[in-house]
Design a protein around this motif. Sequence first.
Motif, mmCIF file in Angstrom:
data_model
loop_
_atom_site.group_PDB
_atom_site.id
_atom_site.type_symbol
_atom_site.label_atom_id
_atom_site.label_comp_id
_atom_site.label_asym_id
_atom_site.label_seq_id
_atom_site.Cartn_x
_atom_site.Cartn_y
_atom_site.Cartn_z
ATOM 1 N N ASP A 177 -30.013 48.007 -19.599
ATOM 2 C CA ASP A 177 -30.680 47.339 -18.488
ATOM 3 C C ASP A 177 -30.492 48.027 -17.141
ATOM 4 N N ALA B 226 -34.659 44.711 -16.429
ATOM 5 C CA ALA B 226 -35.348 43.504 -16.894
ATOM 6 C C ALA B 226 -34.737 42.233 -16.326
ATOM 7 N N PHE B 227 -33.441 42.258 -15.995
ATOM 8 C CA PHE B 227 -32.728 41.042 -15.600
ATOM 9 C C PHE B 227 -32.378 41.064 -14.119
ATOM 10 N N ALA C 42 -33.720 34.828 -23.187
ATOM 11 C CA ALA C 42 -33.866 35.205 -21.783
ATOM 12 C C ALA C 42 -34.881 34.280 -21.118
ATOM 13 N N LYS D 70 -37.390 33.556 -17.823
ATOM 14 C CA LYS D 70 -38.118 34.094 -16.670
ATOM 15 C C LYS D 70 -37.649 33.423 -15.384
ATOM 16 N N THR E 273 -34.808 36.757 -16.123
ATOM 17 C CA THR E 273 -35.586 37.991 -16.141
ATOM 18 C C THR E 273 -36.532 38.078 -14.948
ATOM 19 N N THR F 178 -38.768 45.978 -12.781
ATOM 20 C CA THR F 178 -38.733 46.282 -14.215
ATOM 21 C C THR F 178 -39.680 47.421 -14.577
ATOM 22 N N GLY G 109 -39.941 41.108 -16.857
ATOM 23 C CA GLY G 109 -38.610 41.284 -17.419
ATOM 24 C C GLY G 109 -38.482 40.717 -18.815
ATOM 25 N N SER G 110 -39.124 39.584 -19.067
ATOM 26 C CA SER G 110 -39.061 38.986 -20.404
ATOM 27 C C SER G 110 -39.691 39.906 -21.440
ATOM 28 N N ALA H 287 -37.425 43.030 -21.907
ATOM 29 C CA ALA H 287 -36.179 42.716 -22.607
ATOM 30 C C ALA H 287 -36.399 42.583 -24.106
#
Length: 420
Positions: A25, A30-31, A54, A56, A99, A112, A128-129, A132
Amino acid sequence: MSSSQTDTPAVSPLAAAIAAADRIDGSLKAFIHRPSSYAAPAGGDGPLAGIPVAVKDLIDTADMPTCYGSRVFEGHRPQQDAWIVARLRAAGAVIFGKTVTTEFAWRDPGATVNPWNPAHTPGGSSSGSAAAVGAGIVDIALGTQTVGSIIRPASYCGACGYKPTYGLIPTEGAHELAGSLDHLGFITSSVYWAAVAHAVIARDGKLAPPASPQAFAAGVKPRKLGVYRSSKWSGVQPEVQQNFDGVLRRLEAQGVQCVPVELGADIAELHELTNGILAYEARAAIAADIAGKEALAGPNIRDLIALGAGISQQQHAAMLARLAALRVARDTAFGELDAILTITSPTTALPGFEKTGDAIFCSPATLLGLPAVTVPSGFSADFLPFGLQMIGRGDQDQALLQTAQWVSTILPRSRPAPLG
């Protein structure tokens, strides 16, 4: 196999996700938040027990920051979980982290990158979701969709995406963008996990989940599928057209009948109606949040609010009347069809990060409130994923997921190389 190999304890899904995120990451981005430690899951022994999910950053979590992708809400900590987060916890899932989302789920992007090529967008708004899941950190991530924000980024990142029938999942605790169009849904590593999420979360446990990945693996073979190209087909990237046509040839080789279909109105009208409703309702949902702090908001969200200000209450009412009429007749196009096939976007993931991609081919299912699923369908010459979108009858999500699972078995699939 040696004794030492057979005695090696299995790595838990949570431990595997932590290790993957720690490794990847820093590059994937992503997070926006991962906790330093995790409490023991509260739920029982169902299929989500111990599974990291994860969430959002548009969706409230009482124990983690929720900033809605905006500097306006930097450091914000909601007082309670969103409905969907509370339901996940009750099912034993581990809330793995928050995310990245585009600001208020519109067009101002976060940091991201695409797990297949970090010089390309992951799509949005559930950026991000999608990344990931596409990078293999988690099997399930929450997304939202008001135009194409589950289906398109899932497709761009080589993941599966499932947008339920409108209204199936309560949106309490997710920041509104346009209440008439907002959906909660899932980006997953396989259709199996989407089916689990549908049964346990979307149906709130009232439907038995698949007994196992093996029990779900065959899916249900469709007899007849609709093919939706629309009046915008000439603007679709040639490689995307070729991939879609290749999918149809695979289906026909398996004895599945594929026939042209329309959706009751031209795609341009559907997209224009979507954007008009969205602009008016986004102004109502967001303008007060950024009042006096406009300088902290991105240019796209400011432009959206300005666009909404130019739409009258009477115009909005007329749009909602048209929407209601379209939704009443939404299943008419299906006839004997098991599902309708189309693309997820006119292009693969775009280079750069200014734009998250074109969502026009996601507008029909979102506007009509029909369930939609995307599964990976191959790769472009520069090794970016293609995705196939499948649309089902209203409230027939389980049947659509079973069809999507069967279709996924005849399509190519691969995992992205880890970044880092």
